[in-house]
Scaffold this motif. Structure first.
Motif, PDB file in Angstrom:
ATOM      1  N   CYS A  86     -47.302  13.206  11.146  1.00  0.00           N
ATOM      2  CA  CYS A  86     -48.093  11.974  11.014  1.00  0.00           C
ATOM      3  C   CYS A  86     -48.839  11.663  12.314  1.00  0.00           C
ATOM      4  N   GLY A  87     -50.117  11.352  12.194  1.00  0.00           N
ATOM      5  CA  GLY A  87     -50.965  11.093  13.359  1.00  0.00           C
ATOM      6  C   GLY A  87     -50.699   9.783  14.064  1.00  0.00           C
ATOM      7  N   LEU A  88     -50.099   8.831  13.374  1.00  0.00           N
ATOM      8  CA  LEU A  88     -49.706   7.550  13.966  1.00  0.00           C
ATOM      9  C   LEU A  88     -48.251   7.276  13.604  1.00  0.00           C
ATOM     10  N   GLN A  89     -47.502   6.817  14.598  1.00  0.00           N
ATOM     11  CA  GLN A  89     -46.089   6.508  14.388  1.00  0.00           C
ATOM     12  C   GLN A  89     -45.768   5.252  15.188  1.00  0.00           C
ATOM     13  N   PHE A  90     -45.124   4.295  14.530  1.00  0.00           N
ATOM     14  CA  PHE A  90     -44.755   3.026  15.165  1.00  0.00           C
ATOM     15  C   PHE A  90     -43.241   2.890  15.157  1.00  0.00           C
ATOM     16  N   GLU A  91     -42.622   2.992  16.316  1.00  0.00           N
ATOM     17  CA  GLU A  91     -41.193   2.739  16.423  1.00  0.00           C
ATOM     18  C   GLU A  91     -41.028   1.222  16.428  1.00  0.00           C
TER      19      GLU A  91
END
Length: 184
Positions: free
Chosen positions: A109-114
Protein backbone atom coordinates in the motif's frame (compact mmCIF):
# COMPACT_ATOMS: atom_id res chain seq x y z
CA UNK A 1 -11.29 1.69 0.25
CA UNK A 2 -8.79 0.90 3.00
CA UNK A 3 -7.28 -2.20 4.57
CA UNK A 4 -7.23 -2.19 8.36
CA UNK A 5 -4.70 -4.16 10.36
CA UNK A 6 -5.39 -4.89 14.00
CA UNK A 7 -4.04 -7.36 16.54
CA UNK A 8 -5.89 -10.58 17.45
CA UNK A 9 -6.04 -11.97 21.01
CA UNK A 10 -3.14 -14.33 20.22
CA UNK A 11 -0.93 -11.50 18.90
CA UNK A 12 -1.38 -12.41 15.21
CA UNK A 13 -2.50 -9.73 12.75
CA UNK A 14 -5.98 -9.37 11.34
CA UNK A 15 -6.42 -7.72 7.94
CA UNK A 16 -9.81 -6.42 6.82
CA UNK A 17 -11.10 -4.35 3.89
CA UNK A 18 -13.52 -1.53 4.60
CA UNK A 19 -15.10 1.21 2.57
CA UNK A 20 -16.36 3.60 5.25
CA UNK A 21 -13.43 5.85 6.12
CA UNK A 22 -12.79 9.57 6.09
CA UNK A 23 -10.20 11.87 7.57
CA UNK A 24 -10.33 15.20 9.32
CA UNK A 25 -6.93 16.54 10.34
CA UNK A 26 -5.12 13.85 12.34
CA UNK A 27 -8.35 11.89 12.94
CA UNK A 28 -9.60 9.06 10.74
CA UNK A 29 -13.21 8.02 11.27
CA UNK A 30 -14.12 4.43 10.42
CA UNK A 31 -17.46 2.64 10.17
CA UNK A 32 -17.22 -1.09 10.94
CA UNK A 33 -19.53 -4.04 11.21
CA UNK A 34 -20.18 -4.66 14.92
CA UNK A 35 -19.65 -8.42 14.77
CA UNK A 36 -16.36 -8.63 12.86
CA UNK A 37 -12.89 -9.42 14.15
CA UNK A 38 -11.66 -5.85 13.58
CA UNK A 39 -14.26 -4.38 15.94
CA UNK A 40 -13.56 -7.14 18.46
CA UNK A 41 -9.85 -6.37 18.31
CA UNK A 42 -10.21 -2.59 18.58
CA UNK A 43 -12.46 -2.86 21.62
CA UNK A 44 -9.59 -4.69 23.40
CA UNK A 45 -6.43 -3.29 21.77
CA UNK A 46 -6.80 0.19 20.24
CA UNK A 47 -3.81 0.10 17.88
CA UNK A 48 -4.39 -0.19 14.13
CA UNK A 49 -2.98 0.67 10.74
CA UNK A 50 -5.11 2.23 8.01
CA UNK A 51 -3.52 1.07 4.74
CA UNK A 52 -4.65 2.78 1.53
CA UNK A 53 -4.29 0.54 -1.53
CA UNK A 54 -3.94 1.67 -5.11
CA UNK A 55 -6.11 0.31 -7.95
CA UNK A 56 -3.53 -2.37 -8.82
CA UNK A 57 -4.47 -4.13 -5.54
CA UNK A 58 -8.21 -4.52 -6.18
CA UNK A 59 -7.97 -8.30 -6.65
CA UNK A 60 -6.07 -8.71 -3.37
CA UNK A 61 -8.69 -6.58 -1.59
CA UNK A 62 -11.49 -8.64 -3.11
CA UNK A 63 -9.84 -11.86 -1.89
CA UNK A 64 -10.51 -10.55 1.63
CA UNK A 65 -14.12 -9.56 0.99
CA UNK A 66 -15.56 -13.03 1.59
CA UNK A 67 -13.48 -13.99 4.62
CA UNK A 68 -13.42 -13.15 8.30
CA UNK A 69 -10.91 -13.56 11.09
CA UNK A 70 -13.78 -14.29 13.49
CA UNK A 71 -14.37 -17.92 14.47
CA UNK A 72 -17.04 -19.09 14.40
CA UNK A 73 -18.26 -16.95 11.50
CA UNK A 74 -20.93 -14.55 12.86
CA UNK A 75 -24.45 -15.15 11.57
CA UNK A 76 -24.56 -11.48 10.54
CA UNK A 77 -21.85 -12.06 7.90
CA UNK A 78 -23.05 -12.50 4.28
CA UNK A 79 -23.77 -16.01 3.02
CA UNK A 80 -20.62 -17.77 1.85
CA UNK A 81 -18.32 -15.86 4.21
CA UNK A 82 -15.66 -18.16 5.64
CA UNK A 83 -13.08 -18.05 8.43
CA UNK A 84 -9.41 -17.53 7.52
CA UNK A 85 -6.69 -17.11 10.14
CA UNK A 86 -3.91 -15.85 7.82
CA UNK A 87 -5.55 -13.05 5.88
CA UNK A 88 -2.24 -11.61 4.64
CA UNK A 89 -1.56 -15.01 3.05
CA UNK A 90 -5.12 -15.26 1.72
CA UNK A 91 -4.74 -11.91 -0.05
CA UNK A 92 -1.15 -12.41 -1.17
CA UNK A 93 -0.02 -9.29 0.70
CA UNK A 94 3.11 -8.67 2.77
CA UNK A 95 3.13 -7.56 6.42
CA UNK A 96 5.71 -4.89 7.26
CA UNK A 97 6.59 -3.91 10.83
CA UNK A 98 5.07 -0.68 12.07
CA UNK A 99 7.03 1.91 14.06
CA UNK A 100 4.47 3.30 16.52
CA UNK A 101 1.92 0.47 16.86
CA UNK A 102 1.95 -3.34 17.09
CA UNK A 103 -0.19 -4.32 14.05
CA UNK A 104 1.82 -4.50 10.83
CA UNK A 105 1.43 -2.31 7.78
CA UNK A 106 0.63 -3.65 4.30
CA UNK A 107 3.89 -3.29 2.34
CA UNK A 108 2.13 -3.01 -1.04
CA UNK A 109 0.00 0.00 0.00
CA UNK A 110 1.32 3.43 -1.02
CA UNK A 111 -0.10 5.16 2.06
CA UNK A 112 -0.18 3.76 5.57
CA UNK A 113 -1.43 5.49 8.73
CA UNK A 114 -0.39 4.04 12.07
CA UNK A 115 -3.08 5.03 14.55
CA UNK A 116 -4.70 4.50 17.93
CA UNK A 117 -8.46 4.25 18.37
CA UNK A 118 -9.42 7.06 20.73
CA UNK A 119 -13.09 6.06 20.70
CA UNK A 120 -14.93 2.88 19.65
CA UNK A 121 -18.69 3.10 20.06
CA UNK A 122 -21.90 1.81 18.47
CA UNK A 123 -23.75 3.98 15.99
CA UNK A 124 -27.17 5.35 17.01
CA UNK A 125 -28.99 2.26 15.70
CA UNK A 126 -26.42 -0.08 17.29
CA UNK A 127 -25.85 -1.84 13.94
CA UNK A 128 -22.26 -0.70 13.40
CA UNK A 129 -19.22 0.56 15.27
CA UNK A 130 -17.89 4.07 14.79
CA UNK A 131 -14.15 4.35 15.42
CA UNK A 132 -12.29 7.63 15.84
CA UNK A 133 -8.59 6.94 15.33
CA UNK A 134 -5.76 9.36 16.03
CA UNK A 135 -2.97 9.16 13.44
CA UNK A 136 0.43 8.65 15.10
CA UNK A 137 2.70 8.06 12.07
CA UNK A 138 2.27 8.40 8.30
CA UNK A 139 4.16 6.38 5.69
CA UNK A 140 3.98 7.38 2.02
CA UNK A 141 5.73 5.90 -0.97
CA UNK A 142 8.39 8.50 -1.95
CA UNK A 143 7.13 8.33 -5.54
CA UNK A 144 3.89 10.06 -4.50
CA UNK A 145 5.38 12.75 -2.22
CA UNK A 146 6.03 16.31 -3.43
CA UNK A 147 9.85 16.61 -3.28
CA UNK A 148 11.08 18.50 -0.24
CA UNK A 149 7.71 18.33 1.55
CA UNK A 150 5.56 15.93 3.53
CA UNK A 151 2.62 16.36 1.12
CA UNK A 152 1.19 13.77 -1.25
CA UNK A 153 1.15 14.83 -4.90
CA UNK A 154 -2.47 14.24 -5.97
CA UNK A 155 -1.49 13.69 -9.59
CA UNK A 156 0.96 10.96 -8.56
CA UNK A 157 -1.39 9.11 -6.22
CA UNK A 158 -4.41 7.12 -7.25
CA UNK A 159 -6.37 5.40 -4.45
CA UNK A 160 -8.59 2.38 -4.92
CA UNK A 161 -12.22 3.56 -4.92
CA UNK A 162 -15.12 1.31 -3.88
CA UNK A 163 -18.26 2.67 -5.52
CA UNK A 164 -21.52 0.79 -4.94
CA UNK A 165 -19.63 -2.53 -4.60
CA UNK A 166 -17.52 -1.94 -7.73
CA UNK A 167 -13.78 -1.13 -7.76
CA UNK A 168 -12.41 1.90 -9.57
CA UNK A 169 -9.25 3.92 -9.80
CA UNK A 170 -9.77 7.54 -10.68
CA UNK A 171 -10.80 6.49 -14.18
CA UNK A 172 -12.25 3.25 -15.55
CA UNK A 173 -13.86 0.43 -13.60
CA UNK A 174 -11.49 -2.40 -12.71
CA UNK A 175 -13.89 -5.07 -11.50
CA UNK A 176 -16.65 -5.72 -9.02
CA UNK A 177 -17.22 -7.30 -5.63
CA UNK A 178 -18.74 -10.74 -5.21
CA UNK A 179 -21.54 -8.95 -3.31
CA UNK A 180 -22.38 -6.64 -6.22
CA UNK A 181 -25.96 -6.64 -7.36
CA UNK A 182 -25.01 -5.00 -10.66
CA UNK A 183 -22.22 -7.11 -12.21
CA UNK A 184 -21.51 -6.52 -15.86
Amino acid sequence: MVLLTTENDDGSPNLAPMSSAWALGQTIVLGLGKDGQTGHNLSRRPELVVNVPGPHLWRQVERLAGVTGRHPVPETKPAGCRYVADKFGEAGLTPRASEAVRPPRVAECGLQFEARAARVQPDSAKDFLIVEAEVLKVHADPAIVVPGTDHVEPGAWEPLIYNFRHYFGLSEELGFSYRSQTPR
